[in-house]
Design a protein around this motif. Structure first.
Motif, PDB file in Angstrom:
ATOM      1  N   SER A  69      89.995 123.981  80.023  1.00  0.00           N
ATOM      2  CA  SER A  69      89.064 123.666  81.124  1.00  0.00           C
ATOM      3  C   SER A  69      88.722 122.176  81.092  1.00  0.00           C
ATOM      4  O   SER A  69      89.024 121.483  80.111  1.00  0.00           O
ATOM      5  CB  SER A  69      87.754 124.465  80.971  1.00  0.00           C
ATOM      6  OG  SER A  69      87.105 124.113  79.769  1.00  0.00           O
ATOM      7  N   GLY A  70      88.042 121.736  82.132  1.00  0.00           N
ATOM      8  CA  GLY A  70      87.490 120.383  82.138  1.00  0.00           C
ATOM      9  C   GLY A  70      86.408 120.254  81.075  1.00  0.00           C
ATOM     10  O   GLY A  70      86.282 119.223  80.411  1.00  0.00           O
ATOM     11  N   THR A  71      85.638 121.309  80.918  1.00  0.00           N
ATOM     12  CA  THR A  71      84.574 121.312  79.899  1.00  0.00           C
ATOM     13  C   THR A  71      85.173 121.072  78.520  1.00  0.00           C
ATOM     14  O   THR A  71      84.662 120.271  77.733  1.00  0.00           O
ATOM     15  CB  THR A  71      83.845 122.676  79.917  1.00  0.00           C
ATOM     16  OG1 THR A  71      83.244 122.845  81.204  1.00  0.00           O
ATOM     17  CG2 THR A  71      82.786 122.758  78.840  1.00  0.00           C
ATOM     18  N   GLU A  72      86.279 121.755  78.223  1.00  0.00           N
ATOM     19  CA  GLU A  72      86.899 121.577  76.906  1.00  0.00           C
ATOM     20  C   GLU A  72      87.444 120.155  76.756  1.00  0.00           C
ATOM     21  O   GLU A  72      87.338 119.555  75.677  1.00  0.00           O
ATOM     22  CB  GLU A  72      88.019 122.602  76.694  1.00  0.00           C
ATOM     23  CG  GLU A  72      88.530 122.565  75.257  1.00  0.00           C
ATOM     24  CD  GLU A  72      89.830 123.318  75.053  1.00  0.00           C
ATOM     25  OE1 GLU A  72      90.078 124.336  75.737  1.00  0.00           O
ATOM     26  OE2 GLU A  72      90.624 122.865  74.214  1.00  0.00           O
ATOM     27  N   ALA A  73      88.016 119.616  77.818  1.00  0.00           N
ATOM     28  CA  ALA A  73      88.535 118.238  77.760  1.00  0.00           C
ATOM     29  C   ALA A  73      87.394 117.262  77.441  1.00  0.00           C
ATOM     30  O   ALA A  73      87.542 116.374  76.596  1.00  0.00           O
ATOM     31  CB  ALA A  73      89.215 117.880  79.077  1.00  0.00           C
ATOM     32  N   ASP A  74      86.246 117.441  78.113  1.00  0.00           N
ATOM     33  CA  ASP A  74      85.084 116.572  77.849  1.00  0.00           C
ATOM     34  C   ASP A  74      84.606 116.720  76.406  1.00  0.00           C
ATOM     35  O   ASP A  74      84.308 115.742  75.728  1.00  0.00           O
ATOM     36  CB  ASP A  74      83.926 116.920  78.804  1.00  0.00           C
ATOM     37  CG  ASP A  74      84.182 116.442  80.231  1.00  0.00           C
ATOM     38  OD1 ASP A  74      85.071 115.584  80.430  1.00  0.00           O
ATOM     39  OD2 ASP A  74      83.481 116.912  81.144  1.00  0.00           O
ATOM     40  N   ASN A  75      84.504 117.968  75.945  1.00  0.00           N
ATOM     41  CA  ASN A  75      84.048 118.215  74.571  1.00  0.00           C
ATOM     42  C   ASN A  75      85.012 117.622  73.552  1.00  0.00           C
ATOM     43  O   ASN A  75      84.600 117.038  72.551  1.00  0.00           O
ATOM     44  CB  ASN A  75      83.888 119.723  74.315  1.00  0.00           C
ATOM     45  CG  ASN A  75      82.539 120.256  74.783  1.00  0.00           C
ATOM     46  OD1 ASN A  75      81.680 120.554  73.975  1.00  0.00           O
ATOM     47  ND2 ASN A  75      82.343 120.335  76.093  1.00  0.00           N
ATOM     48  N   LEU A  76      86.311 117.773  73.820  1.00  0.00           N
ATOM     49  CA  LEU A  76      87.315 117.238  72.889  1.00  0.00           C
ATOM     50  C   LEU A  76      87.209 115.717  72.804  1.00  0.00           C
ATOM     51  O   LEU A  76      87.280 115.126  71.730  1.00  0.00           O
ATOM     52  CB  LEU A  76      88.720 117.665  73.339  1.00  0.00           C
ATOM     53  CG  LEU A  76      89.894 117.120  72.524  1.00  0.00           C
ATOM     54  CD1 LEU A  76      89.794 117.533  71.050  1.00  0.00           C
ATOM     55  CD2 LEU A  76      91.230 117.626  73.102  1.00  0.00           C
ATOM     56  N   ALA A  77      87.003 115.084  73.954  1.00  0.00           N
ATOM     57  CA  ALA A  77      86.881 113.618  73.971  1.00  0.00           C
ATOM     58  C   ALA A  77      85.700 113.182  73.106  1.00  0.00           C
ATOM     59  O   ALA A  77      85.828 112.288  72.261  1.00  0.00           O
ATOM     60  CB  ALA A  77      86.711 113.119  75.400  1.00  0.00           C
ATOM     61  N   ILE A  78      84.559 113.820  73.313  1.00  0.00           N
ATOM     62  CA  ILE A  78      83.336 113.333  72.652  1.00  0.00           C
ATOM     63  C   ILE A  78      83.287 113.747  71.175  1.00  0.00           C
ATOM     64  O   ILE A  78      83.235 112.897  70.285  1.00  0.00           O
ATOM     65  CB  ILE A  78      82.097 113.792  73.445  1.00  0.00           C
ATOM     66  CG1 ILE A  78      82.108 113.050  74.788  1.00  0.00           C
ATOM     67  CG2 ILE A  78      80.806 113.492  72.674  1.00  0.00           C
ATOM     68  CD1 ILE A  78      81.344 113.704  75.869  1.00  0.00           C
ATOM     69  N   PHE A  79      83.343 115.046  70.923  1.00  0.00           N
ATOM     70  CA  PHE A  79      83.269 115.482  69.518  1.00  0.00           C
ATOM     71  C   PHE A  79      84.489 114.990  68.744  1.00  0.00           C
ATOM     72  O   PHE A  79      84.382 114.643  67.573  1.00  0.00           O
ATOM     73  CB  PHE A  79      83.181 117.012  69.432  1.00  0.00           C
ATOM     74  CG  PHE A  79      81.864 117.558  69.922  1.00  0.00           C
ATOM     75  CD1 PHE A  79      80.697 117.329  69.210  1.00  0.00           C
ATOM     76  CD2 PHE A  79      81.797 118.289  71.099  1.00  0.00           C
ATOM     77  CE1 PHE A  79      79.477 117.829  69.659  1.00  0.00           C
ATOM     78  CE2 PHE A  79      80.587 118.793  71.560  1.00  0.00           C
ATOM     79  CZ  PHE A  79      79.423 118.559  70.834  1.00  0.00           C
TER      80      PHE A  79
END
Ligand code: PLP
Length: 383
Positions: A69-79
Protein backbone atom coordinates in the motif's frame (compact mmCIF):
# COMPACT_ATOMS: atom_id res chain seq x y z
CA UNK A 1 -27.09 6.65 -10.54
CA UNK A 2 -24.27 7.74 -8.28
CA UNK A 3 -22.16 10.77 -9.03
CA UNK A 4 -18.82 9.73 -7.64
CA UNK A 5 -16.69 12.61 -6.40
CA UNK A 6 -14.41 10.72 -4.05
CA UNK A 7 -11.61 9.72 -6.41
CA UNK A 8 -8.98 10.88 -3.92
CA UNK A 9 -10.17 8.07 -1.64
CA UNK A 10 -10.11 5.50 -4.42
CA UNK A 11 -10.55 5.47 -8.18
CA UNK A 12 -12.20 2.78 -10.31
CA UNK A 13 -10.00 0.06 -11.80
CA UNK A 14 -8.83 0.92 -15.30
CA UNK A 15 -9.56 -1.59 -18.04
CA UNK A 16 -5.83 -1.76 -18.86
CA UNK A 17 -5.17 -2.84 -15.27
CA UNK A 18 -7.96 -5.43 -15.34
CA UNK A 19 -6.69 -6.93 -18.60
CA UNK A 20 -3.11 -7.07 -17.33
CA UNK A 21 -4.25 -8.71 -14.09
CA UNK A 22 -6.68 -11.21 -15.56
CA UNK A 23 -4.16 -13.98 -16.37
CA UNK A 24 -2.63 -13.69 -12.89
CA UNK A 25 -6.04 -14.15 -11.30
CA UNK A 26 -7.04 -17.06 -13.52
CA UNK A 27 -4.69 -19.28 -15.54
CA UNK A 28 -1.28 -17.96 -14.55
CA UNK A 29 0.13 -18.28 -11.09
CA UNK A 30 3.45 -19.17 -9.56
CA UNK A 31 5.63 -17.65 -6.91
CA UNK A 32 8.16 -15.29 -8.53
CA UNK A 33 10.79 -16.40 -6.01
CA UNK A 34 10.77 -20.01 -7.26
CA UNK A 35 13.22 -21.64 -9.65
CA UNK A 36 11.10 -23.46 -12.27
CA UNK A 37 9.49 -22.25 -15.47
CA UNK A 38 6.11 -21.43 -13.87
CA UNK A 39 7.83 -19.32 -11.24
CA UNK A 40 10.09 -17.70 -13.82
CA UNK A 41 7.06 -16.54 -15.80
CA UNK A 42 5.68 -14.82 -12.71
CA UNK A 43 9.12 -13.34 -12.05
CA UNK A 44 9.22 -11.97 -15.59
CA UNK A 45 5.82 -10.34 -15.13
CA UNK A 46 6.99 -8.62 -11.93
CA UNK A 47 10.22 -7.49 -13.63
CA UNK A 48 8.31 -6.05 -16.58
CA UNK A 49 5.99 -4.23 -14.18
CA UNK A 50 9.03 -2.89 -12.34
CA UNK A 51 10.48 -1.56 -15.62
CA UNK A 52 7.17 0.14 -16.44
CA UNK A 53 6.83 1.76 -13.00
CA UNK A 54 10.47 2.93 -13.12
CA UNK A 55 9.91 4.45 -16.56
CA UNK A 56 6.98 6.57 -15.37
CA UNK A 57 8.54 7.52 -12.03
CA UNK A 58 11.91 8.39 -13.59
CA UNK A 59 14.15 5.96 -11.73
CA UNK A 60 16.08 2.73 -12.32
CA UNK A 61 14.06 -0.48 -12.03
CA UNK A 62 16.32 -1.59 -9.17
CA UNK A 63 15.21 1.46 -7.20
CA UNK A 64 11.53 0.35 -7.17
CA UNK A 65 10.34 -1.62 -4.12
CA UNK A 66 6.80 -3.01 -4.36
CA UNK A 67 4.77 -2.72 -1.15
CA UNK A 68 1.27 -3.61 0.02
CA UNK A 69 0.00 0.00 0.00
CA UNK A 70 0.94 3.66 -0.02
CA UNK A 71 0.78 3.52 3.77
CA UNK A 72 3.42 0.78 3.82
CA UNK A 73 5.63 2.73 1.40
CA UNK A 74 5.45 5.79 3.70
CA UNK A 75 6.18 3.68 6.79
CA UNK A 76 9.09 1.93 5.08
CA UNK A 77 10.61 5.27 4.07
CA UNK A 78 10.42 6.75 7.56
CA UNK A 79 11.06 3.83 9.91
CA UNK A 80 13.46 2.25 7.42
CA UNK A 81 15.69 5.30 7.02
CA UNK A 82 15.66 6.15 10.73
CA UNK A 83 16.59 2.59 11.76
CA UNK A 84 19.35 2.34 9.17
CA UNK A 85 20.78 5.77 10.07
CA UNK A 86 20.68 5.12 13.82
CA UNK A 87 22.31 1.71 13.27
CA UNK A 88 25.03 3.25 11.11
CA UNK A 89 25.78 6.14 13.46
CA UNK A 90 24.40 8.71 11.01
CA UNK A 91 21.97 11.59 11.77
CA UNK A 92 18.60 10.00 12.50
CA UNK A 93 16.34 12.97 13.27
CA UNK A 94 13.10 13.22 11.27
CA UNK A 95 10.77 16.06 10.35
CA UNK A 96 7.67 16.40 8.20
CA UNK A 97 5.16 19.07 7.26
CA UNK A 98 2.05 19.63 9.35
CA UNK A 99 -0.26 18.59 6.49
CA UNK A 100 1.09 15.11 5.77
CA UNK A 101 -1.18 12.09 5.49
CA UNK A 102 -1.43 10.16 8.80
CA UNK A 103 0.73 7.41 7.26
CA UNK A 104 3.62 9.91 7.40
CA UNK A 105 2.56 12.12 10.31
CA UNK A 106 1.98 9.26 12.74
CA UNK A 107 5.20 7.51 11.69
CA UNK A 108 7.16 10.72 12.27
CA UNK A 109 5.45 11.20 15.64
CA UNK A 110 6.25 7.58 16.58
CA UNK A 111 9.99 8.20 16.17
CA UNK A 112 9.83 11.50 18.09
CA UNK A 113 10.20 13.66 14.98
CA UNK A 114 9.39 17.32 14.47
CA UNK A 115 6.74 19.08 12.41
CA UNK A 116 7.16 22.27 10.37
CA UNK A 117 4.46 24.70 9.33
CA UNK A 118 2.63 25.58 6.11
CA UNK A 119 1.14 28.93 5.14
CA UNK A 120 -2.57 29.71 4.66
CA UNK A 121 -2.50 28.27 1.13
CA UNK A 122 -0.91 25.06 2.39
CA UNK A 123 2.56 25.71 0.94
CA UNK A 124 5.59 24.78 3.06
CA UNK A 125 6.82 27.63 5.27
CA UNK A 126 10.48 27.46 4.22
CA UNK A 127 11.55 29.73 7.09
CA UNK A 128 10.03 27.35 9.62
CA UNK A 129 11.53 24.36 7.80
CA UNK A 130 14.99 25.95 8.16
CA UNK A 131 14.36 26.46 11.88
CA UNK A 132 13.06 22.95 12.58
CA UNK A 133 15.69 20.87 10.71
CA UNK A 134 19.44 20.86 11.24
CA UNK A 135 22.64 18.80 11.08
CA UNK A 136 21.04 16.05 13.21
CA UNK A 137 18.18 15.57 10.70
CA UNK A 138 18.41 12.38 8.67
CA UNK A 139 15.06 12.51 6.84
CA UNK A 140 12.54 15.18 5.80
CA UNK A 141 9.12 14.20 4.47
CA UNK A 142 7.03 16.57 2.32
CA UNK A 143 4.12 15.32 0.24
CA UNK A 144 4.14 16.30 -3.43
CA UNK A 145 0.41 17.01 -3.31
CA UNK A 146 -2.00 17.06 -0.40
CA UNK A 147 -4.93 14.64 -0.20
CA UNK A 148 -7.45 16.95 1.51
CA UNK A 149 -6.91 20.28 -0.23
CA UNK A 150 -4.76 19.36 -3.24
CA UNK A 151 -1.90 21.79 -2.58
CA UNK A 152 1.18 21.01 -4.70
CA UNK A 153 4.60 21.59 -3.12
CA UNK A 154 7.76 22.83 -4.81
CA UNK A 155 10.21 20.15 -3.70
CA UNK A 156 13.23 21.86 -5.22
CA UNK A 157 12.91 24.79 -2.79
CA UNK A 158 12.54 22.29 0.10
CA UNK A 159 15.68 20.47 -1.10
CA UNK A 160 17.56 23.78 -1.34
CA UNK A 161 16.81 24.59 2.32
CA UNK A 162 17.84 21.05 3.28
CA UNK A 163 21.16 21.37 1.43
CA UNK A 164 21.86 24.53 3.44
CA UNK A 165 20.92 23.50 6.96
CA UNK A 166 20.53 19.69 7.01
CA UNK A 167 23.08 18.38 4.51
CA UNK A 168 22.90 14.80 5.80
CA UNK A 169 19.13 14.52 5.36
CA UNK A 170 17.34 12.66 2.57
CA UNK A 171 14.00 13.89 1.22
CA UNK A 172 10.97 11.60 1.14
CA UNK A 173 7.88 12.61 -0.81
CA UNK A 174 4.46 11.01 -0.58
CA UNK A 175 3.37 11.24 -4.23
CA UNK A 176 0.23 9.14 -3.69
CA UNK A 177 -2.21 11.92 -4.69
CA UNK A 178 0.15 13.53 -7.19
CA UNK A 179 0.61 10.41 -9.32
CA UNK A 180 -2.76 10.57 -11.16
CA UNK A 181 -2.20 14.17 -12.20
CA UNK A 182 1.42 15.31 -12.21
CA UNK A 183 4.70 14.40 -13.87
CA UNK A 184 6.17 12.71 -10.79
CA UNK A 185 9.44 11.87 -12.57
CA UNK A 186 10.23 15.58 -12.91
CA UNK A 187 8.55 17.09 -9.84
CA UNK A 188 9.79 14.44 -7.38
CA UNK A 189 13.32 14.48 -8.79
CA UNK A 190 14.72 16.28 -5.70
CA UNK A 191 13.46 13.44 -3.47
CA UNK A 192 15.48 10.29 -2.73
CA UNK A 193 12.36 8.38 -1.63
CA UNK A 194 8.99 8.49 -3.41
CA UNK A 195 5.75 6.71 -2.36
CA UNK A 196 2.86 5.83 -4.70
CA UNK A 197 -0.32 3.75 -4.30
CA UNK A 198 -2.06 1.74 -7.03
CA UNK A 199 -5.70 2.49 -6.26
CA UNK A 200 -5.35 6.25 -6.66
CA UNK A 201 -4.68 6.01 -10.42
CA UNK A 202 -6.84 3.12 -11.58
CA UNK A 203 -4.77 0.23 -10.27
CA UNK A 204 -6.08 -2.25 -7.72
CA UNK A 205 -6.23 -1.67 -3.98
CA UNK A 206 -3.57 -3.18 -1.74
CA UNK A 207 -0.45 -2.46 -3.76
CA UNK A 208 2.00 0.43 -3.73
CA UNK A 209 5.64 1.19 -4.37
CA UNK A 210 8.49 3.07 -2.76
CA UNK A 211 11.29 4.41 -4.93
CA UNK A 212 14.54 4.20 -2.95
CA UNK A 213 17.24 5.94 -4.94
CA UNK A 214 20.66 4.34 -5.10
CA UNK A 215 22.85 5.22 -2.11
CA UNK A 216 19.97 5.46 0.39
CA UNK A 217 19.96 2.68 2.98
CA UNK A 218 16.65 1.49 4.36
CA UNK A 219 16.18 -1.16 7.03
CA UNK A 220 13.25 -3.41 6.10
CA UNK A 221 9.98 -3.36 8.03
CA UNK A 222 9.15 -6.93 7.03
CA UNK A 223 11.64 -9.76 7.30
CA UNK A 224 11.40 -13.22 5.87
CA UNK A 225 12.11 -14.44 2.38
CA UNK A 226 14.22 -11.42 1.43
CA UNK A 227 12.15 -10.42 -1.61
CA UNK A 228 12.66 -7.02 -3.25
CA UNK A 229 16.42 -7.33 -2.69
CA UNK A 230 16.03 -7.75 1.06
CA UNK A 231 14.03 -4.53 1.29
CA UNK A 232 10.50 -5.99 1.57
CA UNK A 233 9.94 -9.63 2.38
CA UNK A 234 6.69 -11.38 1.50
CA UNK A 235 5.50 -13.21 -1.59
CA UNK A 236 4.81 -10.74 -4.40
CA UNK A 237 1.23 -9.78 -5.16
CA UNK A 238 1.79 -10.50 -8.86
CA UNK A 239 -1.67 -9.54 -10.08
CA UNK A 240 -1.63 -6.33 -8.02
CA UNK A 241 1.83 -5.33 -9.17
CA UNK A 242 1.08 -6.03 -12.83
CA UNK A 243 -2.24 -4.14 -12.57
CA UNK A 244 -0.65 -1.15 -10.86
CA UNK A 245 2.05 -0.93 -13.54
CA UNK A 246 -0.50 -1.09 -16.37
CA UNK A 247 -2.63 1.60 -14.72
CA UNK A 248 0.37 3.86 -14.17
CA UNK A 249 1.54 3.52 -17.78
CA UNK A 250 -1.96 4.26 -19.12
CA UNK A 251 -2.41 7.19 -16.74
CA UNK A 252 0.93 8.67 -17.73
CA UNK A 253 0.19 8.37 -21.46
CA UNK A 254 -2.97 10.50 -21.22
CA UNK A 255 -2.02 12.57 -18.18
CA UNK A 256 -1.69 16.01 -19.73
CA UNK A 257 -4.95 15.86 -21.68
CA UNK A 258 -6.90 14.41 -18.75
CA UNK A 259 -5.44 16.84 -16.22
CA UNK A 260 -6.35 19.83 -18.39
CA UNK A 261 -9.92 18.58 -18.93
CA UNK A 262 -10.48 17.78 -15.25
CA UNK A 263 -8.98 21.11 -14.16
CA UNK A 264 -11.69 22.83 -16.24
CA UNK A 265 -14.39 20.72 -14.58
CA UNK A 266 -12.99 21.55 -11.17
CA UNK A 267 -13.08 25.23 -12.08
CA UNK A 268 -16.71 24.89 -13.17
CA UNK A 269 -17.59 23.13 -9.91
CA UNK A 270 -16.03 25.75 -7.64
CA UNK A 271 -17.30 28.71 -9.70
CA UNK A 272 -20.87 27.41 -9.86
CA UNK A 273 -20.98 26.66 -6.15
CA UNK A 274 -19.67 30.14 -5.43
CA UNK A 275 -22.35 31.70 -7.63
CA UNK A 276 -25.23 29.75 -6.18
CA UNK A 277 -24.40 29.61 -2.47
CA UNK A 278 -23.36 32.66 -0.44
CA UNK A 279 -19.93 32.78 1.08
CA UNK A 280 -18.39 29.57 -0.32
CA UNK A 281 -14.65 29.46 0.40
CA UNK A 282 -12.22 27.40 -1.66
CA UNK A 283 -9.55 26.02 0.69
CA UNK A 284 -6.01 26.64 -0.55
CA UNK A 285 -7.17 29.15 -3.18
CA UNK A 286 -4.30 31.12 -4.63
CA UNK A 287 -1.91 28.21 -4.27
CA UNK A 288 -1.05 25.57 -6.83
CA UNK A 289 -3.75 22.90 -6.59
CA UNK A 290 -4.31 19.47 -8.13
CA UNK A 291 -6.87 19.31 -10.97
CA UNK A 292 -8.79 16.58 -9.17
CA UNK A 293 -9.36 17.95 -5.66
CA UNK A 294 -11.64 20.80 -4.59
CA UNK A 295 -12.01 21.47 -0.88
CA UNK A 296 -14.81 23.93 -0.21
CA UNK A 297 -16.23 25.40 2.97
CA UNK A 298 -19.86 26.44 3.04
CA UNK A 299 -20.52 28.78 5.97
CA UNK A 300 -23.49 27.69 8.04
CA UNK A 301 -23.49 24.13 6.67
CA UNK A 302 -21.94 21.38 8.75
CA UNK A 303 -20.15 18.93 6.48
CA UNK A 304 -21.27 15.82 8.37
CA UNK A 305 -24.96 16.61 7.75
CA UNK A 306 -24.30 17.79 4.21
CA UNK A 307 -22.54 14.54 3.28
CA UNK A 308 -25.49 12.49 4.54
CA UNK A 309 -27.91 14.49 2.39
CA UNK A 310 -25.57 14.22 -0.59
CA UNK A 311 -25.32 10.47 -0.10
CA UNK A 312 -29.14 10.28 -0.10
CA UNK A 313 -29.14 12.31 -3.32
CA UNK A 314 -26.64 9.91 -4.93
CA UNK A 315 -23.56 12.09 -4.67
CA UNK A 316 -20.51 10.44 -3.09
CA UNK A 317 -18.14 12.95 -1.53
CA UNK A 318 -16.22 13.16 1.71
CA UNK A 319 -15.00 15.49 4.38
CA UNK A 320 -11.33 16.34 4.19
CA UNK A 321 -10.63 13.84 6.91
CA UNK A 322 -12.40 11.19 8.86
CA UNK A 323 -11.35 8.94 11.63
CA UNK A 324 -11.78 5.23 12.13
CA UNK A 325 -14.27 5.66 14.98
CA UNK A 326 -16.69 7.27 12.52
CA UNK A 327 -16.70 10.56 14.42
CA UNK A 328 -15.52 13.47 12.30
CA UNK A 329 -12.22 14.80 13.63
CA UNK A 330 -11.30 18.40 12.84
CA UNK A 331 -8.95 18.39 9.86
CA UNK A 332 -5.29 18.76 10.85
CA UNK A 333 -4.62 20.05 7.35
CA UNK A 334 -7.10 22.92 7.55
CA UNK A 335 -5.97 23.68 11.13
CA UNK A 336 -2.35 23.94 9.91
CA UNK A 337 -3.55 26.35 7.20
CA UNK A 338 -5.04 28.57 9.90
CA UNK A 339 -8.69 27.63 9.39
CA UNK A 340 -10.64 27.79 12.69
CA UNK A 341 -12.51 24.79 14.10
CA UNK A 342 -16.02 26.02 13.31
CA UNK A 343 -15.03 26.94 9.77
CA UNK A 344 -13.22 23.60 9.30
CA UNK A 345 -16.39 21.73 10.28
CA UNK A 346 -18.02 23.07 7.11
CA UNK A 347 -15.39 21.65 4.73
CA UNK A 348 -16.13 19.00 2.13
CA UNK A 349 -13.72 17.44 -0.35
CA UNK A 350 -15.01 16.91 -3.87
CA UNK A 351 -12.48 14.85 -5.79
CA UNK A 352 -12.81 14.31 -9.52
CA UNK A 353 -11.39 11.55 -11.70
CA UNK A 354 -10.62 10.84 -15.34
CA UNK A 355 -14.20 9.64 -15.93
CA UNK A 356 -15.91 12.65 -14.32
CA UNK A 357 -18.19 14.50 -16.74
CA UNK A 358 -19.68 17.99 -16.95
CA UNK A 359 -23.07 16.43 -16.19
CA UNK A 360 -21.64 14.90 -12.99
CA UNK A 361 -20.42 18.29 -11.89
CA UNK A 362 -23.75 19.94 -12.61
CA UNK A 363 -25.73 17.25 -10.76
CA UNK A 364 -23.36 17.58 -7.79
CA UNK A 365 -23.64 21.36 -7.73
CA UNK A 366 -27.45 21.19 -7.80
CA UNK A 367 -27.45 18.63 -4.97
CA UNK A 368 -24.99 20.63 -2.84
CA UNK A 369 -26.95 23.85 -3.35
CA UNK A 370 -30.27 22.21 -2.44
CA UNK A 371 -28.84 20.44 0.62
CA UNK A 372 -26.86 23.50 1.69
CA UNK A 373 -29.93 25.75 1.57
CA UNK A 374 -31.96 23.22 3.50
CA UNK A 375 -29.32 22.88 6.22
CA UNK A 376 -28.83 26.61 6.49
CA UNK A 377 -32.52 26.97 7.27
CA UNK A 378 -32.53 24.05 9.69
CA UNK A 379 -29.39 24.39 11.80
CA UNK A 380 -27.02 27.14 10.84
CA UNK A 381 -23.46 26.59 12.06
CA UNK A 382 -21.13 29.47 12.78
CA UNK A 383 -22.54 31.86 10.18
N1 PLP B 1 -0.72 9.13 1.31
C1 PLP B 1 -1.69 9.89 0.82
C2 PLP B 1 -1.42 11.32 0.48
C3 PLP B 1 -2.98 9.36 0.64
O1 PLP B 1 -3.96 10.13 0.16
C4 PLP B 1 -3.20 8.00 0.98
C5 PLP B 1 -4.54 7.41 0.85
O2 PLP B 1 -5.53 8.07 0.93
C6 PLP B 1 -2.13 7.25 1.48
C7 PLP B 1 -0.90 7.85 1.63
C8 PLP B 1 -2.30 5.82 1.85
O3 PLP B 1 -2.31 4.99 0.72
P1 PLP B 1 -2.99 3.54 0.82
O4 PLP B 1 -4.47 3.76 0.80
O5 PLP B 1 -2.49 2.81 -0.39
O6 PLP B 1 -2.52 2.92 2.08
Amino acid sequence: MTVYLDHAAGSPLRVEALEAMRPWLTTSFGNPSGGHAVARRARRAVDEARDAVAEVLGCDPGEVVFTGSGTEADNLAIFGVVAAAAGGGRPAGVACSAIEHPAVLESVEAVGGDVFAVDERGAIDLGDLAKVIGPATGLVSVMLANNEVGTIQDLSSVAAVMADVAPAAVLHTDAVQAAPWLDVATLARPAQLVSVSGHKFGGPQGVGALVIRRGVTVRPLLRGGGQERERRSGTHNVAGIVGMAAALTATSAEREVTAARVARLRQRLVANLGQRLDGVIESGAGGELLPGIANVRIPGVESESLLVLLDDAGVAASAGSSCASGAMAPSHVLAAMGVGRTDARTAIRLSLGRDTTEADVDVAVAAIVAAGQRLRQAEPVGV
